[in-house]
Design a protein around this motif. Structure first.
Motif, mmCIF file in Angstrom:
data_model
loop_
_atom_site.group_PDB
_atom_site.id
_atom_site.type_symbol
_atom_site.label_atom_id
_atom_site.label_comp_id
_atom_site.label_asym_id
_atom_site.label_seq_id
_atom_site.Cartn_x
_atom_site.Cartn_y
_atom_site.Cartn_z
ATOM 1 N N PHE A 38 51.698 57.466 77.444
ATOM 2 C CA PHE A 38 52.624 58.386 76.790
ATOM 3 C C PHE A 38 52.436 59.781 77.378
ATOM 4 O O PHE A 38 51.344 60.145 77.839
ATOM 5 N N ASP A 39 53.497 60.578 77.328
ATOM 6 C CA ASP A 39 53.423 61.934 77.875
ATOM 7 C C ASP A 39 52.797 62.928 76.912
ATOM 8 O O ASP A 39 52.130 63.863 77.353
ATOM 9 N N GLY A 40 53.046 62.747 75.601
ATOM 10 C CA GLY A 40 52.566 63.785 74.700
ATOM 11 C C GLY A 40 52.502 63.348 73.257
ATOM 12 O O GLY A 40 52.950 62.262 72.865
ATOM 13 N N VAL A 41 51.933 64.235 72.452
ATOM 14 C CA VAL A 41 51.889 64.086 71.008
ATOM 15 C C VAL A 41 52.367 65.394 70.392
ATOM 16 O O VAL A 41 52.118 66.477 70.943
ATOM 17 N N TRP A 42 53.090 65.294 69.274
ATOM 18 C CA TRP A 42 53.561 66.457 68.540
ATOM 19 C C TRP A 42 53.039 66.365 67.111
ATOM 20 O O TRP A 42 52.985 65.273 66.542
ATOM 21 N N CYS A 43 52.689 67.495 66.533
ATOM 22 C CA CYS A 43 52.285 67.542 65.131
ATOM 23 C C CYS A 43 53.092 68.603 64.400
ATOM 24 O O CYS A 43 53.238 69.730 64.889
ATOM 25 N N VAL A 44 53.584 68.237 63.228
ATOM 26 C CA VAL A 44 54.309 69.179 62.380
ATOM 27 C C VAL A 44 53.308 70.088 61.672
ATOM 28 O O VAL A 44 52.099 69.922 61.795
ATOM 29 N N GLU A 45 53.824 71.049 60.922
ATOM 30 C CA GLU A 45 53.017 71.834 59.989
ATOM 31 C C GLU A 45 53.753 71.905 58.656
ATOM 32 O O GLU A 45 54.899 72.357 58.600
ATOM 33 N N HIS A 46 53.096 71.425 57.601
ATOM 34 C CA HIS A 46 53.651 71.509 56.249
ATOM 35 C C HIS A 46 52.531 71.835 55.276
ATOM 36 O O HIS A 46 51.353 71.566 55.553
ATOM 37 N N HIS A 47 52.912 72.383 54.126
ATOM 38 C CA HIS A 47 51.930 72.779 53.116
ATOM 39 C C HIS A 47 52.399 72.342 51.733
ATOM 40 O O HIS A 47 53.546 72.585 51.346
ATOM 41 N N GLY A 48 51.512 71.670 51.002
ATOM 42 C CA GLY A 48 51.781 71.356 49.615
ATOM 43 C C GLY A 48 52.825 70.288 49.374
ATOM 44 O O GLY A 48 53.389 70.217 48.282
ATOM 45 N N LEU A 49 53.087 69.432 50.370
ATOM 46 C CA LEU A 49 54.091 68.385 50.213
ATOM 47 C C LEU A 49 53.382 67.033 50.090
ATOM 48 O O LEU A 49 53.343 66.236 51.029
ATOM 49 N N THR A 50 52.815 66.781 48.928
ATOM 50 C CA THR A 50 52.022 65.584 48.695
ATOM 51 C C THR A 50 52.804 64.328 49.078
ATOM 52 O O THR A 50 53.973 64.179 48.741
ATOM 53 N N GLN A 51 52.141 63.444 49.795
ATOM 54 C CA GLN A 51 52.661 62.193 50.344
ATOM 55 C C GLN A 51 53.545 62.428 51.564
ATOM 56 O O GLN A 51 53.372 61.770 52.583
ATOM 57 N N TYR A 52 54.487 63.362 51.505
ATOM 58 C CA TYR A 52 55.407 63.552 52.632
ATOM 59 C C TYR A 52 54.688 64.038 53.877
ATOM 60 O O TYR A 52 54.933 63.544 54.989
ATOM 61 N N SER A 53 53.789 65.020 53.747
ATOM 62 C CA SER A 53 53.064 65.514 54.920
ATOM 63 C C SER A 53 51.788 66.216 54.493
ATOM 64 O O SER A 53 51.829 67.175 53.728
ATOM 65 N N HIS A 54 50.675 65.744 55.030
ATOM 66 C CA HIS A 54 49.382 66.373 54.790
ATOM 67 C C HIS A 54 48.875 67.076 56.047
ATOM 68 O O HIS A 54 47.700 67.428 56.126
ATOM 69 N N MET A 55 49.763 67.304 57.019
ATOM 70 C CA MET A 55 49.402 67.977 58.269
ATOM 71 C C MET A 55 49.501 69.490 58.070
ATOM 72 O O MET A 55 50.421 70.152 58.513
ATOM 73 N N SER A 56 48.510 70.050 57.378
ATOM 74 C CA SER A 56 48.526 71.472 57.039
ATOM 75 C C SER A 56 47.843 72.337 58.088
ATOM 76 O O SER A 56 48.071 73.544 58.126
ATOM 77 N N ALA A 57 46.992 71.749 58.926
ATOM 78 C CA ALA A 57 46.268 72.506 59.955
ATOM 79 C C ALA A 57 46.387 71.784 61.293
ATOM 80 O O ALA A 57 45.398 71.277 61.832
ATOM 81 N N PRO A 58 47.594 71.722 61.854
ATOM 82 C CA PRO A 58 47.774 70.982 63.109
ATOM 83 C C PRO A 58 46.944 71.531 64.254
ATOM 84 O O PRO A 58 46.568 70.782 65.164
ATOM 85 N N GLU A 59 46.636 72.828 64.212
ATOM 86 C CA GLU A 59 45.823 73.392 65.292
ATOM 87 C C GLU A 59 44.447 72.734 65.358
ATOM 88 O O GLU A 59 43.874 72.569 66.451
#
Length: 381
Positions: A38-59
């Protein structure tokens, strides 16, 4: 043609052990992405969205992944730029350091976040954020390139300061913008930014957005350019579960997509919490159609819930849930519609780790080589 995977860090069960497990599994998956070409990976950033996204510190997650991989591009898709959430000086410092330590593999996307739930946590009204985002977006490339920067803007102010370190990529990493609305792809093109088209609209929607994006990019004005590295590149979201067993892949994929739609509807449109029960593919489609009829789950303007009558197993493939051959047929439609990159989305709430690992292996061994070989054959002709 580029191929990547995007992560939300969705979880069906919300206890600590489940949360810890999903991050360990995602890290393992990213190592496999690197091994499978694969060429790459991407990560979102969201805060306080239980179940939908726990990626709060993608860095933090991306730095961990960079240390375990060799070639995989490391993508912020995206950094949320409200200053109280991510001050531009800190963003420039973090991105530059990650670029150095990953040996120049960073792709840098910018955006504002998607809900009042997130904006309110940092003292903002979502509807009022765009001018702050724009100011930060134009400022950060200066922090990447100038020895000392003083800024006295409408929303951001700081005295002259040097910002260290500078990124490895010269003048700075490629920059992208999250695009969930038609207007956003026009803005991205007019500012010379890559477009991360995060919606579920499918090939027809990608065609419309690609045409608008290319026109805006070609006609952009120098004074509107963000940063110093114009990037004409459209990445298209592609939910995918790829397995030898088509029925199993469709059941797992549609169950995951149903979870995604219901979790999104819960936080963005006030719907009920997502269901995690398992059913047949047809039953999952009916549940998605119920969401469609009563309250659309949407990313921007793109509707995630589908009409079950629009789906067939072979003749009308509208997703990449199925065999490698099914995935190839759908990805071909996305490339023909104008995509430069396919952002596969497999990590959806209820999807088990083993299914994602099989998906990565089959895309890497059969789907990507199909398109790489096709590109070589075209070049040879």
């Amino acid at each position: 043609m580029k191929f990547s995977m995007i992560y939300e860090a969705q979880i069906a069960e919300t206890h600590r052990e489940a949360e810890q497990q999903v991050f360990r599994e995602m890290a393992e998956q990213c190592v496999q992405l690197d091994r499978q070409g694969f060429d790459g990976v991407w990560c979102v950033e969201h805060h306080g969205l239980t179940q939908y996204s726990h990626m709060s510190a993608p860095e933090t997650f991306l730095a961990f992944v960079a240390g375990q991989t060799k070639k995989l591009e490391i993508g912020h898709g995206v950094v949320c730029l409200p200053p109280a959430m991510n001050h531009p000086i800190k963003v420039a410092e973090r991105v530059a350091m990650l670029d150095i330590l990953s040996n120049g593999r960073v792709n840098f996307g910018v955006g504002k976040g998607g809900s009042q739930q997130e904006a309110g946590a940092f003292g903002y009204q979502l509807a009022e954020l765009q001018p702050l985002i724009d100011e930060s977006m134009y400022l950060i490339p200066r922090l990447f390139t100038e020895d000392s920067v003083e800024h006295d803007g409408q929303y951001i102010k700081f005295p002259a300061r040097p910002v260290h370190p500078k990124p490895l990529q010269d003048p700075h990493p490629r920059m992208y913008m999250a695009c969930t609305r038609w207007e956003a792809v026009v803005t991205a093109g007019s500012r010379g930014l890559g477009a991360l088209v995060m919606g579920f609209g499918g090939p027809d929607e990608i065609k419309t957005k690609s045409d608008a994006y290319r026109k805006a990019f070609a006609e952009r004005k120098a004074e509107d350019q963000v940063g110093f590295r114009p990037t004409e590149h459209l990445s298209a979201l592609c939910p995918a579960i790829v397995m030898r067993d088509r029925d199993k892949a469709r059941r797992i994929g549609l169950r995951g997509q149903r979870f995604f739609a219901e979790a999104l509807s819960h936080w963005y449109q006030g719907g009920p919490k997502p269901e995690v029960d398992d059913m047949s593919p047809e039953e999952h489609l009916a549940a998605l159609d119920k969401v469609r009829k009563h309250k659309f789950a949407k990313l921007g303007e793109d509707k995630i819930a589908y009409n079950p009558q629009a789906y067939g197993y072979l003749d009308d493939i509208n997703d990449a849930y199925g065999t490698p051959e099914d995935c190839i047929r759908y990805v071909e439609r996305l490339f023909q519609a104008g995509a430069d990159e396919i952002m596969f989305l497999s990590q959806m709430g209820t999807v088990p780790h083993e299914a994602i690992m099989e998906t990565i292996e089959l895309i890497g061994s059969e789907v990507i080589p199909h398109f790489r070989g096709k590109k070589l054959r075209v070049a040879a002709e």
